[in-house]
Scaffold this active site. Structure first.
Site, PDB file in Angstrom:
ATOM      1  N   ARG A  71       0.894  -1.092  -0.103  1.00 22.90           N
ATOM      2  CA  ARG A  71      -0.149  -0.098  -0.081  1.00 22.90           C
ATOM      3  C   ARG A  71       0.864   1.211   0.123  1.00 22.90           C
ATOM      4  O   ARG A  71       0.552   2.365  -0.649  1.00 22.90           O
ATOM      5  CB  ARG A  71      -0.989   0.145   1.254  1.00 22.90           C
ATOM      6  CG  ARG A  71      -2.201  -1.060   0.994  1.00 22.90           C
ATOM      7  CD  ARG A  71      -3.192  -0.763   2.077  1.00 22.90           C
ATOM      8  NE  ARG A  71      -2.974  -1.542   3.406  1.00 22.90           N
ATOM      9  CZ  ARG A  71      -3.188  -2.509   3.852  1.00 22.90           C
ATOM     10  NH1 ARG A  71      -3.831  -3.322   3.097  1.00 22.90           N
ATOM     11  NH2 ARG A  71      -2.689  -3.007   4.871  1.00 22.90           N
ATOM     12  N   PHE A  86     -11.039  -5.666  -5.963  1.00 23.39           N
ATOM     13  CA  PHE A  86     -11.184  -6.393  -4.576  1.00 23.39           C
ATOM     14  C   PHE A  86     -10.669  -5.380  -3.736  1.00 23.39           C
ATOM     15  O   PHE A  86      -9.814  -5.610  -2.732  1.00 23.39           O
ATOM     16  CB  PHE A  86     -10.254  -7.682  -4.856  1.00 23.39           C
ATOM     17  CG  PHE A  86     -10.591  -8.417  -5.934  1.00 23.39           C
ATOM     18  CD1 PHE A  86     -11.635  -9.285  -5.951  1.00 23.39           C
ATOM     19  CD2 PHE A  86     -10.069  -8.155  -7.224  1.00 23.39           C
ATOM     20  CE1 PHE A  86     -11.773 -10.265  -7.222  1.00 23.39           C
ATOM     21  CE2 PHE A  86     -10.352  -9.152  -8.297  1.00 23.39           C
ATOM     22  CZ  PHE A  86     -11.406 -10.064  -8.390  1.00 23.39           C
ATOM     23  N   ASP A 103     -15.621  -3.643  -4.850  1.00 22.49           N
ATOM     24  CA  ASP A 103     -15.551  -4.871  -3.973  1.00 22.49           C
ATOM     25  C   ASP A 103     -17.077  -5.541  -3.908  1.00 22.49           C
ATOM     26  O   ASP A 103     -17.956  -4.684  -3.999  1.00 22.49           O
ATOM     27  CB  ASP A 103     -15.141  -4.696  -2.547  1.00 22.49           C
ATOM     28  CG  ASP A 103     -14.777  -5.911  -1.840  1.00 22.49           C
ATOM     29  OD1 ASP A 103     -13.592  -6.235  -1.648  1.00 22.49           O
ATOM     30  OD2 ASP A 103     -15.640  -6.873  -1.454  1.00 22.49           O
ATOM     31  N   ALA A 161     -16.125  -7.937  -9.545  1.00 24.61           N
ATOM     32  CA  ALA A 161     -15.035  -7.552 -10.240  1.00 24.61           C
ATOM     33  C   ALA A 161     -15.028  -7.794 -11.524  1.00 24.61           C
ATOM     34  O   ALA A 161     -14.770  -6.950 -12.600  1.00 24.61           O
ATOM     35  CB  ALA A 161     -13.624  -7.660  -9.524  1.00 24.61           C
ATOM     36  N   ASP A 204      -6.317  -7.484  -6.282  1.00 22.89           N
ATOM     37  CA  ASP A 204      -5.649  -8.211  -4.975  1.00 22.89           C
ATOM     38  C   ASP A 204      -6.924  -9.123  -4.626  1.00 22.89           C
ATOM     39  O   ASP A 204      -7.952  -9.112  -3.565  1.00 22.89           O
ATOM     40  CB  ASP A 204      -5.615  -7.113  -3.862  1.00 22.89           C
ATOM     41  CG  ASP A 204      -5.226  -8.034  -2.549  1.00 22.89           C
ATOM     42  OD1 ASP A 204      -4.960  -9.049  -2.442  1.00 22.89           O
ATOM     43  OD2 ASP A 204      -5.076  -7.423  -1.564  1.00 22.89           O
ATOM     44  N   CYS A 206      -2.925 -14.096  -2.961  1.00 23.87           N
ATOM     45  CA  CYS A 206      -2.647 -14.732  -1.552  1.00 23.87           C
ATOM     46  C   CYS A 206      -2.555 -16.249  -1.337  1.00 23.87           C
ATOM     47  O   CYS A 206      -2.598 -16.782  -0.374  1.00 23.87           O
ATOM     48  CB  CYS A 206      -3.525 -13.954  -0.695  1.00 23.87           C
ATOM     49  SG  CYS A 206      -5.306 -14.280  -0.897  1.00 23.87           S
TER      50      CYS A 206
HETATM   51  C1  LIG Z   1      -7.767 -10.119  -0.412  1.00 22.48           C
HETATM   52  S1  LIG Z   1      -9.180  -9.006   0.387  1.00 22.48           S
HETATM   53  C2  LIG Z   1      -8.657  -7.412  -0.400  1.00 22.48           C
HETATM   54  C3  LIG Z   1      -7.736  -6.674   0.480  1.00 22.48           C
HETATM   55  C4  LIG Z   1      -7.409  -5.280   0.234  1.00 22.48           C
HETATM   56  N1  LIG Z   1      -6.747  -4.951  -1.202  1.00 22.48           N
HETATM   57  C5  LIG Z   1      -6.893  -4.440   1.163  1.00 22.48           C
HETATM   58  O1  LIG Z   1      -5.697  -4.068   1.019  1.00 22.48           O
HETATM   59  O2  LIG Z   1      -7.372  -4.101   2.289  1.00 22.48           O
HETATM   60  C6  LIG Z   1     -10.121  -9.579  -1.169  1.00 22.48           C
HETATM   61  C7  LIG Z   1     -11.442  -8.958  -1.419  1.00 22.48           C
HETATM   62  O3  LIG Z   1     -12.007  -9.292  -2.377  1.00 22.48           O
HETATM   63  C8  LIG Z   1     -13.699  -9.206  -2.212  1.00 22.48           C
HETATM   64  N2  LIG Z   1     -14.109 -10.029  -3.288  1.00 22.48           N
HETATM   65  C9  LIG Z   1     -14.066 -11.637  -3.362  1.00 22.48           C
HETATM   66  N3  LIG Z   1     -14.865 -12.037  -4.566  1.00 22.48           N
HETATM   67  C10 LIG Z   1     -14.962 -10.755  -5.263  1.00 22.48           C
HETATM   68  C11 LIG Z   1     -15.606 -10.554  -6.455  1.00 22.48           C
HETATM   69  N4  LIG Z   1     -15.638 -11.685  -7.279  1.00 22.48           N
HETATM   70  N5  LIG Z   1     -15.547  -9.343  -6.809  1.00 22.48           N
HETATM   71  C12 LIG Z   1     -15.309  -8.291  -6.110  1.00 22.48           C
HETATM   72  N6  LIG Z   1     -14.647  -8.470  -4.703  1.00 22.48           N
HETATM   73  C13 LIG Z   1     -14.469  -9.724  -4.544  1.00 22.48           C
HETATM   74  C14 LIG Z   1     -13.899  -9.816  -0.590  1.00 22.48           C
HETATM   75  O4  LIG Z   1     -14.772  -9.209  -0.258  1.00 22.48           O
HETATM   76  C15 LIG Z   1     -12.438  -9.057  -0.066  1.00 22.48           C
HETATM   77  O5  LIG Z   1     -12.873  -7.838   0.496  1.00 22.48           O
END
Ligand SMILES: C[S@@+](CC[C@H](N)C(=O)[O-])C[C@H]1O[C@@H](n2cnc3c(N)ncnc32)[C@H](O)[C@@H]1O
Length: 408
Positions: free
Chosen positions: A221, A237, A259, A292, A312, A352
């Site tokens: 970040r 995401f 998201d 996404a 991400d 991840c």
């Molecule tokens: C690893 S976290 C992201 C963390 C973020 N980059 C941060 O720095 O705080 C993954 C995120 O993807 C979202 N997510 C999962 N499937 C998704 C989708 N199909 N489209 C959009 N968001 C999604 C989840 O709600 C979650 O908030």
């Protein structure tokens, strides 16, 4: 507990060398154990010749039957009082973080990163005065008994006042995403205000599925803050807005955060406000609660482009079997990301999943760009922030990949 009093677990596979080098997991099919061993029981691991290999704790159900606490060479460290050795490691892990983290700027970070801190099977994240603990299975929960009180004591000894400990459920990979429930002390009502590199975030540790932050991305970040000046930024995401807020603070001309979870997008809105990024003169911040892939398909069809795109996603490969499908999903995602990145722009792609090795991941970025008629040039392949260390002999623990490069 003396060495001879411990139940003996015999290796059926020739794993002595790997364990001595520091690999901390022994799978169930690799050992013969006495019947009825309880979760969390300390065991003595020997090879087929009854030569001492290690001590570890038993898990009656997990595919990982033994997590190594000390190799035979290190047995003295664990000695007679295992709890004292664990307490010493808890304290040492916190001291290592406090040596490089300025708590005035960053009061949220990973305190214990499991195997890499010689505390296998647990992760502990610090959020200001609260700690969030995740134990990987019943064996770890039983082995680390009375953990909240022991964490509070270890923190107090190093000048950190803990007022609450929250225990969470198990999850794949190394990130904290489980359900919540305060198990010790008192959590403040509502969101807790924390700081990361001076940036403010609200975390709701008591409620919701994902109350905390993805602390492993802290340094990435900070990189995005440096890269964002003058750019239109798309954060896919985006969770509670982390990368977008850093980008706005770094001078992005606008940010778009996508998201699928509407509560995360609402929390992102509050985080923009917390950082003074919502008033007149602030860069426009678009917050989109949508899948996404659907967002990207539409943006690509409309020819919309951004100068800096960050992706991400959650883990696409929870296990080895899911790997081929995961690599296809990453390639599709990266094709869409490349298609919406302005030629000459920047793309940051994260994964991840520990099952996706770095070279396979990079190939999905390159192949996705090619499929979009673009070229991806890698500037840097990064990993998790320094409070998430790893063991050279344990590649499974090195899960986060963050590829930063140019699209042409
Ligand atoms: C690893 S976290 C992201 C963390 C973020 N980059 C941060 O720095 O705080 C993954 C995120 O993807 C979202 N997510 C999962 N499937 C998704 C989708 N199909 N489209 C959009 N968001 C999604 C989840 O709600 C979650 O908030």
């Amino acid at each position: 507990m003396t060495r001879t009093a411990l139940p003996r677990v015999v290796l059926r596979k020739n794993l002595g060398r790997a364990i001595r080098r520091g690999h901390p997991w022994i799978y169930r099919d690799a050992v013969t154990a006495p019947d009825g061993l309880a979760d969390g029981a300390l065991v003595f691991v020997v090879d087929a010749d009854r030569k001492a290999i290690a001590r570890g704790f038993w898990d009656a159900r997990s595919p990982i039957a033994v997590r190594v606490v000390a190799t035979a060479d290190e047995a003295e460290e664990v000695g007679a009082d295992v709890d004292a050795a664990v307490d010493a490691r808890l304290g040492a892990a916190l001291a290592r973080r406090l040596a490089f983290i300025d708590r005035a700027q960053t009061d949220t970070f990973r305190w214990v990163h499991g195997e890499a801190d010689r505390l296998p099977g647990i992760h502990v994240d610090l959020y200001g005065p609260a700690a969030v603990v995740r134990a990987d299975g019943a064996g770890a929960r039983a082995f680390y008994r009375d953990l909240p009180a022991r964490l509070a004591a270890a923190a107090r000894a190093r000048g950190v006042a803990l007022t609450a400990v929250v225990e969470r459920g198990q999850r794949d990979d190394q990130r904290d995403e489980g359900g919540a429930g305060a198990s010790w002390g008192v959590l403040p009502a509502g969101e807790l205000d924390v700081r990361e590199n001076g940036v403010r975030f609200g975390v709701d540790l008591a409620h919701g599925q994902k109350g905390g932050l993805f602390l492993d991305q802290r340094d990435n970040r900070a990189l995005v803050r440096q890269l964002a000046s003058g750019r239109r930024v798309l954060n896919l995401f985006g969770y509670t807005g982390g990368f977008s807020i850093y980008a706005a603070l770094g001078g992005a001309v606008e940010t778009t955060t996508v998201d699928v979870a509407a509560p995360a997008i609402e929390a992102a809105r509050r985080n923009f406000t917390r950082n003074g990024l919502d008033g007149a003169g602030a860069a426009p911040a678009r917050l989109v609660a949508e899948d996404a892939f659907a967002f990207l398909e539409r943006a690509a069809a409309q020819g919309t482009r951004w100068d800096l795109v960050i992706s991400d996603p959650p883990s696409f490969a929870p296990n080895e079997r899911a790997l081929p499908a995961a690599l296809r999903a990453y390639t599709r995602l990266h094709r869409l990301c490349a298609a919406v990145t302005e030629p000459g722009g920047l793309f940051c792609a994260a994964s991840c999943s520990s099952h996706v090795r770095p070279d396979a991941f990079l190939e999905t970025v390159a192949a996705g760009a090619r499929a979009a008629g673009r070229t991806f040039t890698l500037v840097e392949l990064r990993g998790a922030a320094a409070c998430h260390p790893s063991l050279p002999a344990f590649p499974e623990g090195e899960y986060l990949k963050f590829a930063q490069g140019h699209i042409s």
